[in-house]
Design an enzyme around this catalytic site. Structure first.
Site, mmCIF file in Angstrom:
data_model
loop_
_atom_site.group_PDB
_atom_site.id
_atom_site.type_symbol
_atom_site.label_atom_id
_atom_site.label_comp_id
_atom_site.label_asym_id
_atom_site.label_seq_id
_atom_site.Cartn_x
_atom_site.Cartn_y
_atom_site.Cartn_z
ATOM 1 C CG HIS A 81 15.920 67.632 50.492
ATOM 2 N ND1 HIS A 81 15.384 68.665 51.001
ATOM 3 C CD2 HIS A 81 15.016 67.726 49.145
ATOM 4 C CE1 HIS A 81 14.418 69.364 50.317
ATOM 5 N NE2 HIS A 81 14.119 68.756 49.291
ATOM 6 C CE1 TYR A 88 23.295 65.119 51.100
ATOM 7 C CE2 TYR A 88 22.589 64.120 48.905
ATOM 8 C CZ TYR A 88 22.357 64.616 50.240
ATOM 9 O OH TYR A 88 20.829 64.532 50.821
ATOM 10 N NE ARG A 120 18.596 65.466 54.915
ATOM 11 C CZ ARG A 120 19.364 65.933 53.813
ATOM 12 N NH1 ARG A 120 19.221 67.199 53.416
ATOM 13 N NH2 ARG A 120 20.113 65.016 53.371
#
Lengths: 343, 319
Positions: free
Chosen positions: A253, A262, A249
């Site tokens: 998100h 993160y 990815r």
């Protein structure tokens, strides 16, 4: 991981060449649209979006392996899958805007796709909630001896849900024609796949007595060829299959997420592991396309996306009247009354 | 005929009339269901249409939704309503919303049957009355019968509904009452309540297993009451209730489910909004307790003649 690169240049047919160029074009279109929607959200022109950058090869490779009669339970990043399948960009943009031309009447957030004309079911937000439904539809296809198989897509996070377990088990027990296609982009918001699961996702299939495969989700040819074989086997009645298509990815998100909290991005756009770059180089080396074609395809895609976005933006929003319909086939008295009070 | 027999007969008729009808659930095939609702159907219609499933409610409910999307007419069974909660996401977020979120391009007509309520010494986990959870979800139709003939007609109507129906079967009544049940196929309309006893002094609104308890109570005590059996809990029939309330001016609502935010709360609020000027006394509720369902003291938990009569007296006295 299966590598097809070495042995495929020789055997490639004219039809497959055309198919791969079509696939590459869909990847570019999906990437272009994806970037457009992220920037539109940043400009306040749309409310929200879940980017798919990095998953173009996985989605399009799967879509290339399916036939029109197949039924797809997709998830909220599947614009590449949908575009290759023939879903219109207009419909996708109208859904994103929630405008009055949206076939779902502005009821769902952006990214919650649906296109019945290409057998693509309406997408929920719940991760994994499409999986048991896919098994039921596949049961119906088998029982009615209908042509076609059912394909369900989901991210790596979905493999932890009870829905995943139930659907693998039920699909195996009833031996139905269903493909479980994990678009493993390695991140469930902030949670990496190596924490999500201590086993490789494809290995989980073995516990259910079905076949599990792993493919390089950044390589269009690998995804397409492996998935096509899997789909043909399912079509032949040889039982369900789970595919773990490993990509990355590249974006957040969603447009509300900040990945710098993160992780450090491992693959950036244009780098040599970007699926668009991987596929571009591969197709040029396979002589499927010449080196000038990508640029032509990209400029064409930008023109299409920009003009269609502007057209869609001009369409007025869905009317409040749409809040009261389609709850039941026949309205309840509660809704009739609430409509009377408010409209 | 008992209710369990009339349900079995209804399922048989539905299966024989409609080749797309399909039954699935735990132990419903070879075993005929733990209450025998599907007895004999496996033999008659085969394993493809009367499907024994692995033990997972989300598998049963999810498969049923997916079958319905593909044009079959599934009738899933959840063995006890208490076991349904793992599948609530699929019921509330998928089943109830597919028509809305697809603007009717997709829909999922199906009838989810499940036994509910107490009275069979089932303790906490075989006795619950969770109807409010379903009735609070737009898109679902919630139906509960109170007699063998109602069960048959309502079940047949439910399978003809274009939208998903949660069909709650009061298991306490499965074998406790018998009555003549008409032969063949017949329908009892959904969204319509039934006046099961007539009187001018008081309106008692109830449904499911409490209907025979209320009727016995009013008959034994010569209470001049309208007894309304809701039959459909969502969307419920407000007109039948209001018509009666405007006549009697007194209302009691009786159900097994806990009082707080039960069906009684909604019906009471609805009457207060529309007919408060007709009332001689406060609207009263006689219900299960705001506690989990107990094993040994289940008769204490359930509304009974004594508690209903206490409410009747209070309503008649107007305090």
């Amino acid at each position: 991981m299966i590598t097809v690169e070495e042995n495929m240049t020789e055997s490639i047919s004219k039809e497959e060449k055309a198919l791969l160029v079509k696939g590459y074009t869909a990847m570019v279109l999906a990437r272009t649209l994806d970037k457009k929607l992220v920037s539109a959200q940043r400009q306040g022109r749309i409310g929200f979006y879940t980017p798919m950058m990095g998953q173009e090869a996985s989605q399009v490779g799967l879509s290339m392996a399916l036939l029109p009669e197949d039924f797809v339970y997709g998830y909220y990043r599947d614009i590449g899958l949908l575009i290759y399948r023939g879903g219109s960009i207009e419909a996708l943009l109208n859904q994103t805007m929630g405008n009055s031309a949206d076939s779902a009447r502005g009821r769902q957030m952006p990214s919650h796709l649906m296109d019945k004309s290409v057998n693509f079911f309406t997408v929920p937000s719940m991760v994994g909630a499409n999986l048991t439904l896919a098994v039921g539809t596949a049961y119906a296809y088998k029982m009615r001896k209908r042509k076609g198989i059912v394909a369900a897509t989901f991210g790596d996070g979905a493999t932890s849900t009870p829905d995943f377990h139930a659907s693998m088990n039920f699909a195996s027990v009833y031996d139905v024609p269903v493909l479980f296609f994990c678009e493993n982009n390695q991140w469930a918001i902030s949670y990496p796949v190596e924490k999500q699961s201590k086993t490789d996702i494809s290995e989980k299939a073995r516990a259910y007595g079905i076949r599990g495969l792993k493919v390089d989700g950044n390589n269009l040819v690998d995804v397409y060829r492996t998935t096509r074989q899997a789909v043909e086997s399912i079509r032949a009645g040889e039982g369900p299959i789970l595919i773990n298509a490993v990509s990355y990815r590249m974006g957040p998100h969603s447009t509300s997420d900040d990945p710098s909290k993160y992780r450090k991005d491992e693959i950036s756009e244009g780098s040599d592991r970007d699926p668009l770059v991987v596929t571009e180089k591969l197709l040029i080396s396979m002589k499927v396309m010449d080196e000038h074609l990508p640029q032509a395809i990209k400029s064409q895609a930008e023109k299409i996306v920009d003009s269609k976005f502007e057209e869609s933006e001009k369409i007025p929003p869905a009317s409040p009247e749409e809040t009261f319909t389609d709850v039941y086939a026949e309205d309840s008295w509660m809704l009739q009354e609430e409509r009377g009070d408010l409209l | 005929m008992t209710m369990i027999k009339s349900i079995n007969q209804a399922l048989d008729l539905i299966m024989s009339d409609d080749p797309d009808a399909i039954i699935l659930g735990e132990d419903i095939g070879i075993n005929g269901g733990v209450f025998r609702a599907t007895d004999g159907l496996y033999k008659k219609y085969g394993a493809d249409r009367v499907i024994d499933t692995p033990l997972a409610e989300i598998g049963i409910v999810g498969m049923a939704i997916g079958m319905s999307v593909a044009g079959l007419h599934p009738i899933p069974e959840i063995q006890f309503q208490d076991f349904i909660y793992t599948a609530m996401d699929l019921i509330i977020n998928q089943m109830a919303k597919i028509r809305f979120r697809s603007a009717s391009q997709f829909s999922c007509p199906l009838v989810l049957r499940t036994p509910y309520g107490g009275g069979i010494k089932g303790g906490l986990y075989h006795s619950q009355s969770g109807e409010s959870y379903f009735a609070h979800t737009a898109g679902l139709t919630v139906v509960t019968p109170s007699s063998p003939s109602d069960a048959k007609g309502l079940l047949i109507s439910s399978t003809r509904s274009p939208d998903p129906v949660i069909f709650l079967e009061p298991k306490r009544l499965y074998r406790s009452i018998k009555e003549d049940v008409p032969d063949g196929v017949y329908e009892i309309p959904l969204r319509k309540a039934a006046l099961k006893h007539q009187g001018d002094d008081i309106t008692i609104v109830t449904y499911g297993s409490m209907v025979p308890v209320v009727i016995d109570t009013v008959e034994r005590n010569n209470v001049n009451a309208d007894v309304i059996d809701l039959r459909t809990l969502m969307p419920y029939d407000k007109d039948t209730i209001l018509e009666s309330v405007r006549k009697t001016g007194r209302v009691i609502i009786v159900h097994e489910a806990p009082r707080t935010l039960g069906m009684g709360a909604e019906i009471s609020a609805m009457i207060s909004e529309r007919a408060i000027e007709y009332l001689y006394s406060p609207i009263l509720r006689v219900t299960g307790l705001d506690a989990p369902f107990p094993y040994r003291n289940e008769e204490f938990y359930l509304p009974n003649e004594k508690r209903i009569m206490r409410a009747v007296k209070r309503a008649m006295e107007g305090v």
